[in-house]
Scaffold this active site. Structure first.
Site, short mmCIF file in Angstrom:
data_model
loop_
_atom_site.label_atom_id
_atom_site.label_comp_id
_atom_site.label_asym_id
_atom_site.label_seq_id
_atom_site.Cartn_x
_atom_site.Cartn_y
_atom_site.Cartn_z
CG HIS A 308 29.29 -32.54 12.32
ND1 HIS A 308 29.17 -31.82 13.24
CD2 HIS A 308 30.33 -32.48 11.42
CE1 HIS A 308 30.08 -30.76 13.30
NE2 HIS A 308 30.89 -31.28 12.32
CG ASP A 366 35.46 -34.79 6.27
OD1 ASP A 366 34.97 -34.74 7.26
OD2 ASP A 366 36.32 -33.93 5.54
C1 SDX Z 1 34.81 -33.53 10.77
O1 SDX Z 1 33.45 -31.78 15.25
C2 SDX Z 1 33.64 -31.03 13.95
O2 SDX Z 1 33.46 -29.74 13.70
C3 SDX Z 1 34.46 -31.88 12.88
C4 SDX Z 1 34.21 -31.17 11.39
C5 SDX Z 1 35.43 -30.04 11.64
O3 SDX Z 1 35.18 -29.13 10.46
O4 SDX Z 1 36.14 -29.77 12.41
O5 SDX Z 1 33.23 -30.99 11.11
C6 SDX Z 1 35.06 -32.14 10.61
O6 SDX Z 1 35.46 -34.16 11.61
C7 SDX Z 1 33.50 -34.19 10.27
C8 SDX Z 1 32.99 -35.70 10.52
C9 SDX Z 1 33.90 -36.49 9.83
N1 SDX Z 1 33.81 -37.83 10.17
C10 SDX Z 1 33.04 -38.79 9.54
O7 SDX Z 1 32.52 -38.71 8.52
C11 SDX Z 1 33.13 -40.12 10.09
C12 SDX Z 1 31.80 -40.86 10.23
N2 SDX Z 1 31.11 -40.15 11.27
C13 SDX Z 1 31.10 -40.79 12.47
O8 SDX Z 1 32.09 -41.23 13.12
C14 SDX Z 1 30.17 -39.77 13.67
O9 SDX Z 1 29.16 -39.37 12.96
C15 SDX Z 1 30.99 -38.57 14.40
C16 SDX Z 1 32.17 -39.03 14.73
C17 SDX Z 1 31.16 -37.54 13.07
C18 SDX Z 1 29.99 -38.04 15.40
O10 SDX Z 1 30.11 -38.68 16.24
P1 SDX Z 1 28.87 -38.62 17.52
O11 SDX Z 1 28.29 -37.09 17.31
O12 SDX Z 1 30.04 -38.86 18.61
O13 SDX Z 1 27.85 -39.54 17.52
P2 SDX Z 1 28.03 -41.09 17.91
O14 SDX Z 1 29.35 -41.80 17.53
O15 SDX Z 1 27.71 -41.13 19.45
O16 SDX Z 1 26.81 -41.62 17.11
C19 SDX Z 1 25.61 -41.50 17.30
C20 SDX Z 1 24.85 -43.00 16.52
C21 SDX Z 1 25.39 -44.16 17.16
O17 SDX Z 1 24.47 -45.05 17.04
P3 SDX Z 1 23.94 -45.67 18.41
O18 SDX Z 1 25.24 -46.01 19.28
O19 SDX Z 1 23.05 -44.31 19.13
O20 SDX Z 1 22.76 -46.84 18.08
O21 SDX Z 1 24.91 -42.64 15.12
C22 SDX Z 1 25.70 -43.72 14.82
C23 SDX Z 1 26.10 -44.36 15.98
O22 SDX Z 1 26.67 -45.78 15.65
N3 SDX Z 1 26.61 -43.18 13.80
C24 SDX Z 1 26.67 -43.51 12.56
C25 SDX Z 1 27.43 -42.85 11.76
N4 SDX Z 1 27.66 -41.85 12.65
C26 SDX Z 1 27.21 -42.02 13.72
N5 SDX Z 1 26.17 -44.79 12.02
C27 SDX Z 1 26.54 -44.83 10.88
N6 SDX Z 1 27.42 -44.17 10.02
C28 SDX Z 1 27.91 -43.04 10.48
N7 SDX Z 1 28.79 -42.04 9.87
#
Ligand code: SDX
Length: 431
Positions: A308, A366
């Site tokens: 998140h 989720d």
């Molecule tokens: C919702 O914003 C909100 O409030 C949203 C929400 C709401 O109520 O409106 O809470 C609802 O959208 C919840 C989130 C649902 N999405 C998912 O579950 C999809 C999987 N999660 C990711 O795509 C991700 O965690 C996000 C999009 C939720 C957050 O991404 P960020 O904050 O932009 O973080 P990032 O993509 O920059 O990741 C940081 C690091 C990365 O690694 P590095 O590049 O630093 O090496 O963490 C890793 C990412 O690769 N990473 C994950 C991961 N999420 C982030 N690695 C594996 N699995 C994951 N799920």
């Protein structure tokens, strides 16, 4: 916002600029950069808005480090445990918990606006039966401005109020109709003798051929899912609604924009993607394979339902949702649901893995919602539509707060341009 006496001094090149610092009622201080470009001829750069407050708001507060979520100051676990969705809608819209009389009037208003214009029923028939319900909802909600033109004047407080009630009341009817259409069953009309969640369940699962009795425990779980998804600060879809609304677009068009944004798998589409991932994993012995893929930089796979932007400790909604999952699956006699077992084992394995701990990746809202919805009989394609109907009150409350802000300006970000500088056109024969 109280004008600030504190400032931050920004010094670069031959410039020194004083930036006011504003202190919120909770959360980090903010540096006010509204005059930065005028005084310093520079932009700030923050794609993804990881360090940028796009607005002032008093609706919802999240403390990502402490796993705190407050709606108008009330913690989400108290609201999910002691309140109910329409009362939370009132709280989000008007800022205070309603009196008994106010709640009765509000619930009566919503109940008596749940039907949609009969002509709108024809809109569903224009879609293929296999259309994703989110595609249908985006289209039908956008079309609402053509049917409810008498509540599109955003300068009229009464029309804003009517549009808000219409949206909260009609989204479940539209979502259920999209579902019924996609499975080839007749669309079911709402009933005024049912509560909000029971009405939605009946519109989704009843058929003309027999009576449908709503199970009160499932209705309670449905209502709790609505509450847990109601609002969440300036997330991607809420920011979309605000940006659309800042141009003066009508509220129905703005909510349709929010639905479109929510559909993405990184946002509201994650609940569908998460359950499909759990189904793909299929059994606990395949969990290590998927954990390894999620950690592999060369593999685009991510654990859906994990991580998140704001929560870096735990998502308080996931905690409540996990309790609901246990209750609902026990009620349905499927507590040994293999998907739930995979989810619990995956959560434990991920939380024990240094990669996820270091990157602060925890189950989000989720992760468990899909398990409950699937157990209740919803196809995965209905997960995000349920998120959308739940979040409509958050979108409309945030939209209303913005429209009522006398300092409202159209949102228009700038950019860091790295393209070609000016050059002259050349005729095709000279290229
Ligand atoms: C919702 O914003 C909100 O409030 C949203 C929400 C709401 O109520 O409106 O809470 C609802 O959208 C919840 C989130 C649902 N999405 C998912 O579950 C999809 C999987 N999660 C990711 O795509 C991700 O965690 C996000 C999009 C939720 C957050 O991404 P960020 O904050 O932009 O973080 P990032 O993509 O920059 O990741 C940081 C690091 C990365 O690694 P590095 O590049 O630093 O090496 O963490 C890793 C990412 O690769 N990473 C994950 C991961 N999420 C982030 N690695 C594996 N699995 C994951 N799920």
């Amino acid at each position: 916002m109280v004008e600030s006496t504190r400032t931050a001094t920004l010094t670069f090149d031959d410039k020194t600029i004083e930036l006011p610092i504003h202190s919120p009622s909770a959360g980090p201080d903010v540096l006010d950069i509204r005059k930065l470009y005028a005084q310093g001829s520079v932009f700030t750069y923050d794609p993804g808005f990881t360090s940028t407050a796009s607005t002032e708001s008093s609706i919802t507060y999240i403390d990502g480090g402490e796993g705190i979520l407050l709606h108008r100051g009330y913690p989400i676990d108290q609201l999910a445990g002691q309140s109910h969705y329409l009362e939370v809608c009132y709280l989000l819209l008007y800022g205070e918990l309603p009196s008994a009389a106010q709640l009765e009037e509000f619930e009566g208003l919503v109940t008596n606006h749940t039907m949609i214009h009969e002509q709108m029923m024809n809109l569903f028939k224009g879609f293929r039966r296999d259309a994703h319900p989110m595609a249908i909802m985006t289209g039908v909600v956008g079309a609402m401005s053509a049917f409810y033109h008498d509540s599109t004047d955003i300068t009229d407080p009464h029309q804003r109020e009517v549009a808000s009630i219409r949206m909260i009341a009609k989204l479940p009817t539209i979502a259920a109709a999209a579902y019924k259409y996609s499975i080839g069953q007749p669309i079911v009309y709402p009933r005024n003798d049912l509560d909000y969640a029971s009405n939605f369940l009946r519109m989704c699962f009843s058929v003309p051929a027999e009576d449908y009795v709503v199970d009160p425990i499932l209705a309670r779980a449905m209502d709790r899912i609505f509450t847990l998804h109601a609002d969440h600060e300036q997330n991607a879809s809420t920011s979309t609604v605000r940006l659309a609304g800042s141009s003066g677009a009508n509220p129905f068009a703005c909510i349709a924009a929010g639905i479109a944004c929510l559909w993405g798998p990184a946002h509201g589409g994650a609940n569908q993607a998460c359950l499909e991932m759990l189904q793909e994993i299929g059994s606990v012995d395949r969990i290590p394979e998927f954990i390894a893929r999620a950690k592999d930089k060369n593999d685009p796979f991510r654990l859906m339902g994990f991580g998140h932007r704001v929560y870096k400790n735990f998502d308080p909604r996931a905690t409540v949702m996990k309790e609901s999952a246990d209750e609902v699956l026990e009620l349905l006699g499927v507590e040994n649901n293999p998907i739930l077992q995979v989810a619990k084992e995956l959560e434990a394995a991920a939380l024990a893995d240094p990669y996820f701990a270091e990157k602060k990746l925890f189950p989000n809202v989720d992760f468990y919602s899909g398990i409950i919805l699937e157990a209740m009989g919803f196809p995965t394609s209905m997960f995000t539509p349920i998120f959308a109907l739940s979040r409509t009150v958050g979108w409309i409350s945030q939209w209303k707060e913005m429209i009522e802000d006398p300092a409202l300006k159209i949102g228009r970000p700038r950019q860091l341009y790295t393209g070609e500088t000016q050059r002259d056109y050349t005729n095709v024969e000279d290229r």
